[in-house]
Design an enzyme around this catalytic site. Structure first.
Site, mmCIF file in Angstrom:
data_model
loop_
_atom_site.group_PDB
_atom_site.id
_atom_site.type_symbol
_atom_site.label_atom_id
_atom_site.label_comp_id
_atom_site.label_asym_id
_atom_site.label_seq_id
_atom_site.Cartn_x
_atom_site.Cartn_y
_atom_site.Cartn_z
ATOM 1 N N LYS A 297 -16.626 6.133 -5.241
ATOM 2 C CA LYS A 297 -18.171 5.067 -5.012
ATOM 3 C C LYS A 297 -19.089 6.435 -4.419
ATOM 4 O O LYS A 297 -20.124 5.813 -4.386
ATOM 5 C CB LYS A 297 -17.618 3.688 -3.872
ATOM 6 C CG LYS A 297 -19.109 2.754 -3.986
ATOM 7 C CD LYS A 297 -18.237 0.875 -3.261
ATOM 8 C CE LYS A 297 -19.356 0.514 -2.834
ATOM 9 N NZ LYS A 297 -19.138 -0.566 -2.175
ATOM 10 N N GLU B 83 -10.731 13.436 1.448
ATOM 11 C CA GLU B 83 -9.557 12.947 -0.057
ATOM 12 C C GLU B 83 -10.073 13.690 -1.083
ATOM 13 O O GLU B 83 -10.042 14.628 -1.787
ATOM 14 C CB GLU B 83 -8.749 11.946 0.539
ATOM 15 C CG GLU B 83 -7.936 11.581 1.873
ATOM 16 C CD GLU B 83 -9.151 11.080 2.388
ATOM 17 O OE1 GLU B 83 -10.309 10.819 2.215
ATOM 18 O OE2 GLU B 83 -8.041 10.424 3.470
ATOM 19 N N GLY C 247 -14.326 -1.878 -2.552
ATOM 20 C CA GLY C 247 -13.809 -0.398 -3.060
ATOM 21 C C GLY C 247 -12.077 -1.861 -3.519
ATOM 22 O O GLY C 247 -12.109 -1.188 -5.044
ATOM 23 N N ARG C 248 -11.960 -2.369 -3.000
ATOM 24 C CA ARG C 248 -10.770 -3.009 -3.376
ATOM 25 C C ARG C 248 -10.829 -4.005 -3.786
ATOM 26 O O ARG C 248 -9.714 -5.114 -4.600
ATOM 27 C CB ARG C 248 -9.795 -3.511 -1.784
ATOM 28 C CG ARG C 248 -10.634 -4.395 -1.228
ATOM 29 C CD ARG C 248 -10.166 -4.254 0.576
ATOM 30 N NE ARG C 248 -10.729 -5.301 1.091
ATOM 31 C CZ ARG C 248 -11.996 -4.340 2.205
ATOM 32 N NH1 ARG C 248 -12.023 -3.360 1.405
ATOM 33 N NH2 ARG C 248 -12.302 -5.229 3.441
ATOM 34 N N GLU D 139 -6.480 -5.117 3.820
ATOM 35 C CA GLU D 139 -7.597 -4.519 4.400
ATOM 36 C C GLU D 139 -9.071 -5.372 4.061
ATOM 37 O O GLU D 139 -9.748 -5.077 5.543
ATOM 38 C CB GLU D 139 -8.455 -2.923 3.786
ATOM 39 C CG GLU D 139 -9.398 -2.097 4.625
ATOM 40 C CD GLU D 139 -9.393 -1.480 3.308
ATOM 41 O OE1 GLU D 139 -9.639 -1.220 2.023
ATOM 42 O OE2 GLU D 139 -9.842 -0.309 3.279
ATOM 43 N N HIS E 274 18.778 -5.524 -2.922
ATOM 44 C CA HIS E 274 20.252 -4.824 -2.974
ATOM 45 C C HIS E 274 20.183 -4.152 -1.491
ATOM 46 O O HIS E 274 20.396 -2.815 -1.008
ATOM 47 C CB HIS E 274 20.484 -4.169 -4.160
ATOM 48 C CG HIS E 274 21.320 -4.294 -5.376
ATOM 49 N ND1 HIS E 274 22.269 -5.310 -5.455
ATOM 50 C CD2 HIS E 274 20.629 -5.678 -5.858
ATOM 51 C CE1 HIS E 274 22.606 -5.361 -6.275
ATOM 52 N NE2 HIS E 274 21.710 -6.084 -6.833
ATOM 53 N N LYS F 23 -10.605 8.411 10.890
ATOM 54 C CA LYS F 23 -11.976 9.646 9.545
ATOM 55 C C LYS F 23 -12.649 10.863 10.381
ATOM 56 O O LYS F 23 -12.142 11.718 10.480
ATOM 57 C CB LYS F 23 -12.395 8.731 8.764
ATOM 58 C CG LYS F 23 -11.166 7.932 7.654
ATOM 59 C CD LYS F 23 -12.559 7.485 6.392
ATOM 60 C CE LYS F 23 -12.295 6.570 5.793
ATOM 61 N NZ LYS F 23 -13.034 5.863 4.510
HETATM 62 C C1 G6Q Z 1 -11.990 -0.464 -0.265
HETATM 63 C C2 G6Q Z 1 -12.440 0.904 1.154
HETATM 64 C C3 G6Q Z 1 -11.784 1.832 0.628
HETATM 65 C C4 G6Q Z 1 -12.397 3.091 -0.417
HETATM 66 C C5 G6Q Z 1 -11.323 4.387 -0.494
HETATM 67 C C6 G6Q Z 1 -12.155 5.465 -1.332
HETATM 68 O O1 G6Q Z 1 -12.623 -1.014 0.128
HETATM 69 O O2 G6Q Z 1 -13.544 1.062 1.176
HETATM 70 O O3 G6Q Z 1 -9.699 1.369 -0.063
HETATM 71 O O4 G6Q Z 1 -12.211 2.972 -2.015
HETATM 72 O O5 G6Q Z 1 -12.154 5.163 1.145
HETATM 73 O O6 G6Q Z 1 -14.001 5.461 -0.906
HETATM 74 P P1 G6Q Z 1 -14.930 6.204 -1.996
HETATM 75 O O7 G6Q Z 1 -14.596 4.756 -3.574
HETATM 76 O O8 G6Q Z 1 -16.484 5.874 -1.987
HETATM 77 O O9 G6Q Z 1 -14.190 7.891 -2.333
#
Ligand code: G6Q
Length: 537
Positions: free
Chosen positions: A207, A213, A268-269, A354, A385, A505
């Site tokens: 996003k 990462e 994001g989620r 989250e 199990h 972070k």
């Molecule tokens: C979700 C969070 C988080 C996000 C990641 C990736 O609700 O905001 O999990 O999706 O940190 O972020 P980017 O898509 O910006 O790389």
């Protein structure tokens, strides 16, 4: 000043209810009411939701519904669907529901029709997905793409991975899909092992397009590609971006013609059905992706319009509140009896924890009650199990969500009967247990009897559907999304920000800088200093 949740009339009534009924077991509830299974279940949208094995009486459910009303749930649902800026800490609308509205719908936000924007992107995604699937899109050396690697993390990874695994049956099997998320280089190295760079497409999903990462993995991917293809122009044929940040995408060197956009009102989620689902669409095809969206939309409409006592996500969310705040459960198990849903618990961990893992209310006050339980789980019957021991005889109460389907995608008798019999049996065993008397009647030696007794009275819900289709997957995901919102509304917190992931972070950035500076004076606590020094030696 707003009334504290625990001071509301319905909360107090629920406390009294809990005190009055805490000695009544699930077994007693069934004995008292022969219609319980019918009265405490909802059969709608092709989902049979049985919550009769929860530790609630009809009266408790009625009081939970009063709590929802007293917390203004109706208005809060309307506010979300309307596009009000309910994510107040980030001053944003929360409109994942707009991502799955049909093309003929409209929703104006600040004068812009967001549904129109959504469908423009969906059409662009469809064109691209078709090109990859048909082989029309050629890599730099003229070969069609065989491997698709999604690079993303968190919301830009967990949804795509889960959906790919869940819908693998429908995927184009001559394409290979991999998902790279971790900044651990092993993740990238293993994902591309054996892949031919000139047949590989990287979908960089971020996003913000600034995530450490993802950008590290994307740069490594570019180096890996160019080591083999030795021409910067190859990047345009082997990289596409999914992002809201055009400037950063261009800076990375990806042609913005190959960028698929989304908007700040998609968290994001909550984004797997936006362009973040590009790899899903390539895997399962355009029609299946639209069917997935249709399923989401059906659940959205159900959540928006069904009376609360017949509303699946509303009841689910309220039961979680009951279990967390009154029964005292600290965790919630997600147990899909469907192997394709093996990543569903991990996906739900982010969605729920989250969103609602927060101790501060919308007003900035510290809460005086538990918020999100810990979500966890594994597919059945594997869990039986391993950790089911603790669910049956451990010292904590762990509410379970069983999820099963009537028809298997791969019909291999007798597998399905065995699978579903186990799912149904687990709910029965948890609720009703096995008494000392029943154990003794089997001739078990006296000293072993306590070990073999199952107390029962352990709550579960069962979600039973016909078969795992893209549409049903969409319904299930939206169901948990909305249940999560219901919980957040009752607890009075903001389910749509995630400030709690920031501190670590930021500190890591400082430590990276220190690691790269020779003879730096470390200024942390002695433990942190020692760990950095240990790494550097
Ligand atoms: C979700 C969070 C988080 C996000 C990641 C990736 O609700 O905001 O999990 O999706 O940190 O972020 P980017 O898509 O910006 O790389």
């Amino acid at each position: 000043m707003k009334l504290q949740l625990t001071e509301t009339k319905s909360w107090k009534a629920l406390e009294a209810q809990h005190n009055a009924e805490k000695q009544t077991t699930i077994k007693d509830f069934f004995a008292q009411n022969t219609d319980r299974a019918t009265e405490l279940s909802i059969n709608n949208l092709g989902i049979y939701f049985d919550f009769s094995k929860q530790r609630v009486s009809n009266q408790t459910v009625a009081l939970l519904l009063e709590l929802a009303n007293e917390c203004g749930l109706r208005e809060k649902i309307d506010a979300m669907f309307r596009g009000d800026k309910i994510n107040i800490t980030e001053n944003r609308s929360v409109l994942h529901t707009a991502l799955r509205k049909p093309k003929n719908a409209t929703l104006l936000i600040d004068g812009v029709d967001v549904v129109k924007q959504v469908h423009e992107v969906l059409e662009k995604m469809s064109g691209f997905a078709n090109e990859i699937r048909s082989g029309a899109w050629k890599g730099f050396t003229g070969k069609p793409i065989k491997n698709i690697v999604n690079i993303g993390i968190g919301g830009s990874d967990l949804g795509p991975v889960m959906a790919y695994e869940a819908l693998k049956f429908y995927a184009k099997h001559d394409l290979t899909f991999r998902y790279v998320s971790n900044v651990d280089g092993n993740d990238f190295a293993e994902a591309v092992r054996g892949m031919a760079p000139d047949e590989t497409l990287f979908v960089v999903s971020s996003k913000t397009f600034t995530t450490l990462e993802t950008m590290t993995n994307a740069r490594t991917a570019r180096t890996w590609l160019l080591q083999s293809l030795s021409d910067e122009k190859a990047v345009a044929r082997h990289f596409v971006a999914v992002s809201t940040n055009e400037k950063e995408v261009a800076k990375f060197g990806i042609d913005t013609a190959n960028m698929f956009g989304f908007w700040d009102w998609v968290g994001g989620r909550y984004s797997m059905d936006s362009a973040i689902g590009l790899s899903t669409m390539i895997a399962v095809g355009v029609a299946n992706f639209y069917a997935l969206l249709e399923g989401f939309n059906q659940m959205d409409e159900h959540f928006r319009t069904a009376p609360f006592n017949q509303n699946i996500p509303v009841i689910m969310g309220l039961l979680t509140v009951w279990n967390s705040n009154f029964v005292g459960a600290k965790t919630q198990a997600i147990l899909p009896y469907e192997n394709y849903l093996k990543r569903f618990p991990a996906y739900l961990q982010q969605l729920t924890m989250e969103s609602n893992g927060k101790y501060v209310t919308l007003e900035g006050e510290k809460v005086t009650y538990s918020t999100s339980p810990i979500y966890w789980g594994e597919p059945g019957t594997n869990g039986q199990h391993s950790f089911y021991q603790l669910i049956h005889q451990g010292t904590d109460i762990i509410p379970c969500d069983f999820i099963g389907f009537k028809k298997p995608l791969n019909n291999l008798p007798p597998h399905q009967d065995y699978l579903i019999a186990n799912m149904i049996a687990q709910g029965e065993a948890l609720a009703f247990g096995k008494s000392a008397q029943a154990v003794a009647a089997e001739g078990v030696k006296a000293e072993l009897i306590p070990h073999k007794v199952f107390e029962g009275n352990r709550p579960s819900s069962t979600f039973f559907l016909d078969t795992l289709t893209p549409q049903n997957l969409g319904k299930l995901i939206a169901m948990y999304e909305h249940s999560t919102y219901v919980q957040g509304v009752i607890w009075g917190i903001n389910p749509f920000d995630q400030m709690g992931v920031e501190l670590g972070k930021v500190l890591a950035q400082g430590i990276i800088a220190e690691m790269q500076t020779p003879n730096v004076q470390l200024q942390h606590d002695s433990s942190t200093n020692a760990l950095i020094q240990f790494y550097q030696k």
